[in-house]
Design an enzyme around this catalytic site. Structure first.
Site, PDB file in Angstrom:
ATOM      1  N   LYS A   1     -12.847   2.652 -55.835  1.00  0.00           N
ATOM      2  CA  LYS A   1     -13.776   1.575 -55.586  1.00  0.00           C
ATOM      3  C   LYS A   1     -13.045   0.341 -55.057  1.00  0.00           C
ATOM      4  O   LYS A   1     -13.660  -0.563 -54.517  1.00  0.00           O
ATOM      5  CB  LYS A   1     -14.482   1.181 -56.900  1.00  0.00           C
ATOM      6  CG  LYS A   1     -15.272   2.304 -57.534  1.00  0.00           C
ATOM      7  CD  LYS A   1     -15.904   1.785 -58.842  1.00  0.00           C
ATOM      8  CE  LYS A   1     -15.526   2.698 -59.968  1.00  0.00           C
ATOM      9  NZ  LYS A   1     -16.008   2.284 -61.266  1.00  0.00           N
ATOM     10  N   GLY A   2     -11.757   0.300 -55.239  1.00  0.00           N
ATOM     11  CA  GLY A   2     -10.984  -0.926 -54.998  1.00  0.00           C
ATOM     12  C   GLY A   2     -11.108  -1.516 -53.606  1.00  0.00           C
ATOM     13  O   GLY A   2     -10.989  -2.725 -53.431  1.00  0.00           O
TER      14      GLY A   2
ATOM     15  N   ASP B   1      -7.274  -0.755 -50.958  1.00  0.00           N
ATOM     16  CA  ASP B   1      -7.036  -2.133 -51.374  1.00  0.00           C
ATOM     17  C   ASP B   1      -5.556  -2.486 -51.368  1.00  0.00           C
ATOM     18  O   ASP B   1      -5.157  -3.531 -50.893  1.00  0.00           O
ATOM     19  CB  ASP B   1      -7.654  -2.400 -52.767  1.00  0.00           C
ATOM     20  CG  ASP B   1      -7.290  -1.347 -53.803  1.00  0.00           C
ATOM     21  OD1 ASP B   1      -6.535  -0.402 -53.490  1.00  0.00           O
ATOM     22  OD2 ASP B   1      -7.773  -1.458 -54.946  1.00  0.00           O
TER      23      ASP B   1
ATOM     24  N   ASP C   1       0.990   0.665 -53.656  1.00  0.00           N
ATOM     25  CA  ASP C   1       1.855   0.309 -54.776  1.00  0.00           C
ATOM     26  C   ASP C   1       3.007   1.323 -54.813  1.00  0.00           C
ATOM     27  O   ASP C   1       3.976   1.162 -54.069  1.00  0.00           O
ATOM     28  CB  ASP C   1       0.969   0.327 -56.034  1.00  0.00           C
ATOM     29  CG  ASP C   1       1.683  -0.070 -57.302  1.00  0.00           C
ATOM     30  OD1 ASP C   1       2.682  -0.810 -57.224  1.00  0.00           O
ATOM     31  OD2 ASP C   1       1.251   0.348 -58.387  1.00  0.00           O
TER      32      ASP C   1
ATOM     33  N   LYS D   1       2.684  -3.821 -52.306  1.00  0.00           N
ATOM     34  CA  LYS D   1       3.746  -4.144 -53.280  1.00  0.00           C
ATOM     35  C   LYS D   1       4.960  -3.305 -52.915  1.00  0.00           C
ATOM     36  O   LYS D   1       5.213  -2.263 -53.513  1.00  0.00           O
ATOM     37  CB  LYS D   1       3.291  -3.776 -54.692  1.00  0.00           C
ATOM     38  CG  LYS D   1       2.362  -4.736 -55.362  1.00  0.00           C
ATOM     39  CD  LYS D   1       2.305  -4.386 -56.845  1.00  0.00           C
ATOM     40  CE  LYS D   1       0.947  -4.661 -57.419  1.00  0.00           C
ATOM     41  NZ  LYS D   1       0.790  -4.080 -58.763  1.00  0.00           N
TER      42      LYS D   1
ATOM     43  N   ARG E   1     -13.295  -7.347 -60.222  1.00  0.00           N
ATOM     44  CA  ARG E   1     -13.505  -6.949 -58.819  1.00  0.00           C
ATOM     45  C   ARG E   1     -14.272  -8.006 -58.025  1.00  0.00           C
ATOM     46  O   ARG E   1     -14.129  -8.113 -56.820  1.00  0.00           O
ATOM     47  CB  ARG E   1     -14.281  -5.630 -58.744  1.00  0.00           C
ATOM     48  CG  ARG E   1     -13.550  -4.417 -59.300  1.00  0.00           C
ATOM     49  CD  ARG E   1     -14.267  -3.146 -58.875  1.00  0.00           C
ATOM     50  NE  ARG E   1     -13.876  -1.979 -59.658  1.00  0.00           N
ATOM     51  CZ  ARG E   1     -12.820  -1.204 -59.379  1.00  0.00           C
ATOM     52  NH1 ARG E   1     -12.048  -1.510 -58.379  1.00  0.00           N
ATOM     53  NH2 ARG E   1     -12.553  -0.149 -60.124  1.00  0.00           N
TER      54      ARG E   1
HETATM   55  P1  IMP Z   1      -0.337   3.857 -55.552  1.00  0.00           P
HETATM   56  O1  IMP Z   1      -0.781   5.282 -55.492  1.00  0.00           O
HETATM   57  O2  IMP Z   1       0.653   3.643 -56.672  1.00  0.00           O
HETATM   58  O3  IMP Z   1       0.150   3.307 -54.252  1.00  0.00           O
HETATM   59  O4  IMP Z   1      -1.550   3.020 -56.062  1.00  0.00           O
HETATM   60  C1  IMP Z   1      -2.598   2.684 -55.333  1.00  0.00           C
HETATM   61  C2  IMP Z   1      -3.783   2.364 -56.230  1.00  0.00           C
HETATM   62  O5  IMP Z   1      -3.385   1.813 -57.478  1.00  0.00           O
HETATM   63  C3  IMP Z   1      -4.633   1.322 -55.586  1.00  0.00           C
HETATM   64  O6  IMP Z   1      -5.620   1.904 -54.794  1.00  0.00           O
HETATM   65  C4  IMP Z   1      -5.196   0.559 -56.752  1.00  0.00           C
HETATM   66  O7  IMP Z   1      -6.409   1.145 -57.167  1.00  0.00           O
HETATM   67  C5  IMP Z   1      -4.204   0.735 -57.856  1.00  0.00           C
HETATM   68  N1  IMP Z   1      -3.356  -0.474 -58.038  1.00  0.00           N
HETATM   69  C6  IMP Z   1      -2.046  -0.606 -57.764  1.00  0.00           C
HETATM   70  N2  IMP Z   1      -1.594  -1.829 -58.049  1.00  0.00           N
HETATM   71  C7  IMP Z   1      -2.664  -2.515 -58.509  1.00  0.00           C
HETATM   72  C8  IMP Z   1      -2.843  -3.880 -58.964  1.00  0.00           C
HETATM   73  O8  IMP Z   1      -1.939  -4.717 -58.991  1.00  0.00           O
HETATM   74  N3  IMP Z   1      -4.110  -4.198 -59.351  1.00  0.00           N
HETATM   75  C9  IMP Z   1      -5.150  -3.322 -59.329  1.00  0.00           C
HETATM   76  N4  IMP Z   1      -5.030  -2.061 -58.909  1.00  0.00           N
HETATM   77  C10 IMP Z   1      -3.783  -1.654 -58.503  1.00  0.00           C
HETATM   78 MG    MG Z   2      -7.806   2.010 -55.860  1.00  0.00          MG
END
Ligand code: IMP
Ligand code: MG
Length: 175
Positions: free
Chosen positions: A44-45, A101, A104, A132, A166
């Site tokens: 949903k982000g 969104d 990370d 990030k 959100r």
């Molecule tokens: P990744 O797979 O670790 O790159 O994470 C991506 C997902 O983690 C994003 O789509 C977000 O839903 C969630 N996420 C990562 N960091 C944050 C944050 O600081 N706040 C909220 N959601 C986050």
């Molecule tokens: Mg997300």
């Protein structure tokens, strides 16, 4: 402002986000100039970013959504990406832009790109509002990035902490 008793500190205000999205829209429009584009939002982000971004892209745009999960309700990832909802269009020979969104660890986008590549899109690109960079655990970079941010947990503008926050119109660090 607070969420679950924790203070929020403004990181990026709504005006700055708005200007950045206009710039991203111009860059995306150039990349896909004169061609149809399927923009796929990751629920949903990305919903708020997605809604603002598609309106800055010129040309014929189709939209659809997918939902994946890697986070549960906390601040730490499980490290595994689960597909919850697929899109409903066939992307074979289509130009596709995945919109999330934030990137990370990079696991979500990497898994998505690998899975969707198997469907033979013409061109597959990714766009995120936030990056990030310091947190990356896999080798993947998004093609269109709004802001590179420090290794802090953020909420607002679609991003949540345990489903809260959100609806905030800027991006805030949870202190
Ligand atoms: P990744 O797979 O670790 O790159 O994470 C991506 C997902 O983690 C994003 O789509 C977000 O839903 C969630 N996420 C990562 N960091 C944050 C944050 O600081 N706040 C909220 N959601 C986050
Ligand atoms: Mg997300």
């Amino acid at each position: 402002m607070q969420i679950k008793g924790r203070d929020l500190e403004l990181l990026i205000d709504s005006k700055t986000i708005e200007e950045k999205i206009k710039e991203m829209g111009r860059n995306i429009s150039m990349e896909f100039a004169g061609e149809d584009l399927y923009v796929i939002g990751i629920l949903k982000g990305s919903c708020i970013f997605f809604a603002d971004l598609v309106r800055e892209i010129e040309g014929r745009v189709y939209i659809d959504f997918m939902q994946v999960s890697s986070y549960g309700t906390g601040m730490e990832s499980f490290g595994e990406v689960i597909f919850i909802k697929d899109m409903s269009v066939d992307i074979k020979d289509r130009n596709v832009l995945i919109v999330d969104d934030i990137i990370d660890t990079g696991r979500t986008l990497k898994a998505l790109v690998e899975a969707l590549s198997l469907r033979y899109p013409k061109k597959l690109r990714t766009a995120v509002l936030l990056d990030k960079k310091d947190r990356r655990e896999v080798d993947y970079e998004a093609d269109f990035v709004g802001f590179t941010i420090p290794d802090k947990f953020v909420v607002g503008y679609g991003l949540d902490w345990g489903e809260e926050g959100r609806n905030l119109n800027g991006v805030y660090v949870v202190r």
